[in-house]
Design an enzyme around this catalytic site. Structure first.
Site, short mmCIF file in Angstrom:
data_model
loop_
_atom_site.label_atom_id
_atom_site.label_comp_id
_atom_site.label_asym_id
_atom_site.label_seq_id
_atom_site.Cartn_x
_atom_site.Cartn_y
_atom_site.Cartn_z
N LEU A 44 0.83 -1.20 0.00
CA LEU A 44 0.00 0.00 0.00
C LEU A 44 0.86 1.25 0.00
CD1 LEU A 44 -2.59 1.68 0.38
CD2 LEU A 44 -2.42 1.21 2.84
N ASP A 54 -3.34 0.57 -4.95
CA ASP A 54 -2.82 -0.69 -4.42
C ASP A 54 -3.56 -1.86 -5.07
OD1 ASP A 54 -1.41 -2.48 -2.87
OD2 ASP A 54 -2.74 -2.31 -1.14
N ASP A 81 5.95 -6.98 1.31
CA ASP A 81 4.53 -7.26 1.06
C ASP A 81 4.42 -7.58 -0.43
OD1 ASP A 81 1.83 -7.28 0.71
OD2 ASP A 81 1.49 -5.19 1.30
N ASN A 118 -6.78 -3.97 -2.37
CA ASN A 118 -6.45 -3.78 -0.95
C ASN A 118 -7.53 -4.38 -0.06
OD1 ASN A 118 -6.59 -2.04 1.71
ND2 ASN A 118 -4.52 -1.84 0.91
N ARG A 155 -0.07 -15.16 3.93
CA ARG A 155 -1.07 -14.27 4.53
C ARG A 155 -2.47 -14.80 4.23
NH1 ARG A 155 -1.20 -7.80 3.24
NH2 ARG A 155 -3.44 -7.55 2.99
N HIS A 186 -4.88 -11.95 9.01
CA HIS A 186 -5.34 -10.57 8.81
C HIS A 186 -6.79 -10.43 9.26
CE1 HIS A 186 -4.54 -6.66 7.50
NE2 HIS A 186 -4.77 -6.75 6.21
#
Length: 533
Positions: A44, A54, A81, A118, A155, A186
């Site tokens: 981001l 993003d 990331d 995102n 993730r 997350h």
């Protein structure tokens, strides 16, 4: 210790560890200087810094270029990331190889589809990747790495997409078995209930990373109690930078002035510090030719320049721009160009406006009551070896400095044989034992007197405010000052008074020039200054 090993040790530590977001080389250096043990190269934040969304609008090679700068400027590990890995398993393999080449410690990939969106934008409408396909991507990444400590983080976006705890656990376990070194769980909730539920069910079977951007009010002690391994502060540097830039830009736009912002922003000197300017200075001593490196320079730049009126209300006259560059900067560049890197500037009026890289700053606090001689006395410890001394409001062509340095006398002043016209400000005119003779290249001219009271029609020339001493000359100057300092200090003497007293027992030599310089005293001088290049 390798950066990869540092990051792996953080994940396997018994203590809760933290890494901080950065998005370019400068912010990465700040993160390291602050004391963080690792850096989160946020997708981001990097996208925002590049001015794109993003949504994989920045290509993976563009991201790679950014993080290469980040890696080069720091000694702590970077976890990238990596979005979805920028494609399928084959893209993933190539990405890992390129990250290892650039010293990146690890990559985090998320189980969404390429191109990603995102996680906080319409997140429940985002489809997740097939588990088997994503496990293949993890396996490809682990097979591609050559450093056994390179970290691959999986993730899990199940909570983000609204699929619940069972799906989160199912995916996390599959990714663990596929070879992921850690699981990033997350959540977009404003409380940490989903994270706690996962940690309770997970049972400490593998390192877990969290990103508490939304549930920031949860006490950090809870994360330790739940068994979290690593916390990512994910985007606060870029957000802080945006706030600061918007406020500063708005202030300058509305004020049409820098007065209300200059004291609240980082100094240019601090930027140079973050860029490693001092290391370059030391490297120059090691690798550049030695000519000029045993020389130093002192620039006397304490005065305001009252004759320039409003132009010097907010800045000293040495910072007035000529040909787009401040007078002082031009002089420093000329010294640097011939190898003089050891430069001292004596500041006074509006001293906070003078801040240059690799230049020592000394302050004449009593500049309003004192003269240039007093500023020189402030820098007396810098008169050593071969020292060039200059007023901070003069401009001269480069050959003038070369002529001065080629003179082998112990004390030499530069004198313009083309005497200034009457009616201008008082000048330091000189008498000498000889007039300038352009045909005599070995001419030895000795100063007999320097004073603004010498009639212009009888003057042999004008002191331009530029002179040089050798190591022997420096000793002569300092020794003589000790004898006369009771008279010389506190604004009683000018430079010319000091020279005149020096002449009683010592020779001061003259290097004649004919024009090619300017003393910027008033508006007329400033207009003419554009011609001095």
């Amino acid at each position: 210790m390798k950066k990869t090993t540092q990051l792996k040790n953080m994940l396997q530590s018994n203590n809760l560890e933290f890494i901080m977001e950065a998005h370019n080389g400068l912010s990465a250096k700040i993160v390291e200087n602050t004391g963080f043990k690792g850096i989160w190269a946020s997708g981001l934040s990097i996208s925002a810094a590049l001015g794109v969304r993003d949504n994989n609008e920045a290509s993976w090679t563009q991201v790679l270029e950014v993080i290469e700068f980040m890696s080069d400027t720091t000694n702590i590990p970077i976890l990238l990331d990596g979005d979805t890995g920028y494609g399928n398993f084959n893209n993933m393999r190539r990405l890992v190889r390129k990250l290892e080449q650039r010293g990146i410690a690890g990559v985090c990939i998320e189980d969404k589809l390429f191109p990603k969106t995102n996680s906080f934008i319409n997140s429940e409408a985002q489809p997740l990747a097939d588990i088997d396909e994503f496990c293949g991507k993890i396996q490809a990444a682990k097979d591609a790495q050559t450093d056994p400590d390179f970290v691959v983080v999986a993730r899990v976006e199940a909570f983000i997409a609204g699929w619940g705890l069972d799906e989160a656990l199912k995916r996390a376990e599959a990714y663990r078995l596929a070879g992921a070194d850690a699981i990033l769980m997350h959540s977009k909730k404003s409380n940490a209930s989903e994270i706690k539920a996962f940690m309770d069910a997970w049972g400490d079977r593998h390192p877990v990373i969290i990103v508490p951007t939304k549930y920031y009010s949860t006490p950090t002690t809870h994360f330790t109690e739940w068994g979290v391994s690593l916390v990512i502060w994910a985007n606060h540097n870029v957000r802080a930078a945006i706030t600061a830039m918007e406020e500063t830009t708005k202030q300058i736009f509305e004020d049409q002035s820098l007065m209300n912002v200059e004291g609240s922003v980082a100094s240019v000197g601090h930027i140079f510090e973050l860029q490693g300017a001092n290391e370059l200075k030391e490297a120059e001593k090691k690798y550049l030719p030695t000519y000029g490196q045993e020389m130093n320079a002192i620039i006397l730049a304490a005065s305001r320049g009252l004759q320039l009126g409003d132009l010097t209300e907010d800045i000293p006259k040495t910072m007035l721009k000529v040909n787009g560059e401040p007078i002082l900067h031009t002089m420093v560049s000329q010294f640097n160009a011939i190898g003089i890197k050891d430069i001292t500037v004596v500041r006074g009026y509006k001293r906070e406006m003078i801040d240059l890289p690799n230049v020592k700053m000394l302050d004449n606090i009593d500049f309003e009551q004192t003269k240039d001689l007093d500023s020189l006395i402030v820098a007396s410890k810098e008169i050593r070896g071969t020292t060039v001394i200059a007023y901070g409001d003069i401009l001269f062509k480069s050959y003038v400095l070369n002529e001065l340095l080629n003179d082998d006398n112990d004390i030499t002043i530069v004198v313009d044989a083309h005497v200034a016209k009457e009616g201008r400000n008082p000048r330091d005119f000189i008498y000498a034992n000889q007039h300038c003779n352009r045909k005599d290249f070995s001419q030895k001219v000795i100063l007999e007197k320097m004073s603004p009271k010498i009639p212009v029609e009888k003057a042999f020339g004008e002191f331009v405010g530029l002179w040089k001493v050798t190591e022997t000359g420096a000793s002569i100057i300092l020794s003589h000052y000790e004898k006369v300092k009771d008279i010389a200090i506190s604004g009683k003497w000018q430079i010319n008074d000091f020279f005149n007293s020096l002449l009683e027992k010592n020779d001061v030599y003259i290097k004649y020039i004919d024009g090619s310089w300017l003393d910027v005293d008033d508006i007329v001088d400033l207009q003419k200054a554009e011609e001095i290049k």
